[in-house]
Write a protein that holds these residues in place. Structure first.
Motif, mmCIF file in Angstrom:
data_model
loop_
_atom_site.group_PDB
_atom_site.id
_atom_site.type_symbol
_atom_site.label_atom_id
_atom_site.label_comp_id
_atom_site.label_asym_id
_atom_site.label_seq_id
_atom_site.Cartn_x
_atom_site.Cartn_y
_atom_site.Cartn_z
ATOM 1 N N ASP B 184 0.803 -0.972 0.033
ATOM 2 C CA ASP B 184 0.088 0.100 -0.129
ATOM 3 C C ASP B 184 0.806 1.272 0.056
ATOM 4 O O ASP B 184 0.290 2.290 -0.421
ATOM 5 N N LEU B 196 -0.985 -5.566 -0.266
ATOM 6 C CA LEU B 196 -2.195 -5.931 -0.669
ATOM 7 C C LEU B 196 -2.528 -6.963 -1.083
ATOM 8 O O LEU B 196 -1.840 -7.749 -2.020
ATOM 9 N N GLU B 198 -5.123 -8.179 -2.579
ATOM 10 C CA GLU B 198 -5.677 -7.849 -3.969
ATOM 11 C C GLU B 198 -5.376 -6.356 -4.636
ATOM 12 O O GLU B 198 -5.262 -5.601 -3.836
ATOM 13 N N LEU B 199 -5.481 -6.420 -5.729
ATOM 14 C CA LEU B 199 -5.039 -5.248 -6.591
ATOM 15 C C LEU B 199 -6.389 -5.144 -7.741
ATOM 16 O O LEU B 199 -6.245 -5.946 -8.673
ATOM 17 N N ASP B 200 -6.941 -4.114 -7.728
ATOM 18 C CA ASP B 200 -7.920 -3.952 -8.922
ATOM 19 C C ASP B 200 -7.651 -2.240 -9.099
ATOM 20 O O ASP B 200 -6.591 -1.533 -8.621
ATOM 21 N N SER B 202 -9.194 0.410 -8.889
ATOM 22 C CA SER B 202 -9.261 1.629 -7.613
ATOM 23 C C SER B 202 -8.188 1.537 -6.740
ATOM 24 O O SER B 202 -7.801 2.723 -6.256
ATOM 25 N N SER B 203 -7.811 0.369 -6.426
ATOM 26 C CA SER B 203 -6.771 0.236 -5.535
ATOM 27 C C SER B 203 -5.327 0.759 -6.075
ATOM 28 O O SER B 203 -4.668 1.451 -5.681
ATOM 29 N N ALA B 206 -5.767 4.679 -6.124
ATOM 30 C CA ALA B 206 -5.458 5.172 -4.504
ATOM 31 C C ALA B 206 -3.781 5.141 -4.372
ATOM 32 O O ALA B 206 -3.334 6.041 -3.897
ATOM 33 N N LEU B 207 -3.231 3.855 -4.830
ATOM 34 C CA LEU B 207 -1.919 3.924 -4.777
ATOM 35 C C LEU B 207 -1.080 4.836 -5.529
ATOM 36 O O LEU B 207 -0.061 5.589 -4.939
ATOM 37 N N THR B 261 -0.041 -11.183 -4.239
ATOM 38 C CA THR B 261 -0.935 -10.112 -4.553
ATOM 39 C C THR B 261 -1.849 -10.607 -5.727
ATOM 40 O O THR B 261 -1.256 -11.025 -6.838
ATOM 41 N N GLU B 266 -10.917 -5.009 -13.695
ATOM 42 C CA GLU B 266 -12.008 -3.915 -13.257
ATOM 43 C C GLU B 266 -13.374 -4.528 -13.296
ATOM 44 O O GLU B 266 -13.621 -5.258 -14.311
#
Lengths: 266, 266
Positions: B184, B196, B198-200, B202-203, B206-207, B261, B266
């Motif tokens: 993160d 993380l 999970e990573l999509d 939106s994350s 944010a990152l 991860t 998406e």
């Protein structure tokens, strides 16, 4: 594609028996290969190179009968291993060429060609054109290849020589062998055998009549010569020189007089 | 073509930073690569492998600015030399894979793909299908490639991962990195950075907002993650695991729970 087709290329075959010791597994003749690289570096035209697999391919391929295609699953690890071995030789050849200033890049046969029943069914010259356009020298080789009917089969370096000749119409095609050229009789059996300065279809027929066993002695010599006759139709000059004698390849690529057998179209 | 498209394949990327010491020219991490080969050999599906160029490619490519394409003729010997170096690494990877019973065969990027302005303009999956149909494992890699506009350019291993995913819709895509996955915040700067799971998209956004400099620190990390998001749309599961920690890749290919991860579409 910017490549100009028509007598711009010199195409050289480095015989597997010249750059390797064919009787001993994976033995590279580095000094011979580096000398031939230096001799070729005098070529003033586009240069394309094909090399045989020599003792990096033939010994294990024969042992596991890879030339007969797929028979059993246990062969497949040997297919991978022989392909790896041949790439080891290819890497050594690239190294020798680059060390003499030749901008050599590798193109495996399966990158340009497809196969069925041991015959080439398609050849894509663009894979070679793209690197020739960059004034790089493509280097391809004899290899184990996927085969639509047999699973896999062997693509010889000579077959790649033929496809490249048909597509690029070289000015000069040189086969570097471990002999001076083609003799009128088997030089290993007859002391009075003499080198043929020229070979055409009629002299090949005469040779086959007088030396029918030559095919057994040296493997597929007549098949190789038939292929050279076909190649000679697609280039200005096709010749066999002795790669073990220093200076012969250099004279050939410089267009100078050299002891050789010139293969003439029928 | 007999290849069944649809969740049959496991596609593994061996990161250049995992199988080489990226800071020292041409340093292969043989024991790591052999361990990863052994871990992968437990895959019960079709296996395809991509490896980075690591210190066999990046150092000399950067020195001679090969990523910028053709600038001057003197680059071309370096193009040939870097291609040779990358094939030396490829040969070592093949050797490691074959030693663990994986029937690995090499397919250079330029055998299947064409490029323009550093982008792939065509990809021919049949070159891969032909060896997959034989139950062989194709191995491709990051390389210097001919480029229609720039003369030459760099094809990354990740780009090959994307093309293979689009064509073969793997059941599992695993990226072996030298970290546990995506954090993160930059774990090199923040002790409380957490992995993380999970990573999509939106994350990732944010990152990028909280760690805008990460792109400078680690090169093209966001570009790599964007590509992974695209890949995740073409497979059942896409994940990043730490290739330096024994057992993680094996758990991943066996479908067991593992620290990683997971990249989500998406």
């Amino acid at each position: 594609m910017a490549t100009v087709i028509g007598f711009r290329m010199i195409l050289v075959k480095l015989g597997g028996s010249v750059i390797t010791d064919k009787s001993r597994l994976r033995t590279f003749k580095r000094s011979t290969c580096e000398r031939l690289a230096r001799e070729m570096s005098h070529a003033r035209k586009e240069l394309a190179i094909v090399h045989g697999a020599g003792s990096y391919g033939h010994i294990e391929a024969k042992k596991h009968e890879l030339h007969k295609g797929f028979k059993k699953d246990s062969q497949m690890l040997h297919v991978a291993a022989v392909q790896r071995d041949v790439r080891e030789l290819n890497l050594k050849v690239l190294e020798a060429l680059i060390s003499k200033g030749i901008r050599a890049v590798s193109i495996p046969p399966a990158a340009s060609s497809t196969f069925k029943n041991g015959k080439m069914t398609s050849f894509e010259p663009d894979v070679f054109s793209r690197v020739l356009d960059l004034q790089l020298s493509p280097v391809t080789f004899g290899d184990v290849v996927p085969d639509e009917a047999m699973g896999f089969s062997i693509c010889s370096g000579d077959l790649m020589m033929q496809s490249l000749s048909e597509s690029f119409k070289p000015s000069l095609v040189v086969f570097c062998a471990d002999v001076d050229g083609v003799f009128d009789k088997d030089p290993k059996r007859y002391k009075n055998a003499s080198l043929l300065s020229e070979l055409d279809r009629s002299s090949l027929h005469a040779l086959r009549r007088s030396e029918p066993k030559l095919a057994d002695v040296t493997g597929s010599i007549y098949g190789k010569l038939e292929r050279m006759l076909a190649i000679s139709k697609n280039c200005e000059k096709c010749m066999i020189v002795n790669g073990n004698v220093p200076g012969r390849l250099e004279k050939a690529v410089r267009g100078e007089k050299v002891l050789a057998t010139v293969v003439l179209p029928e």
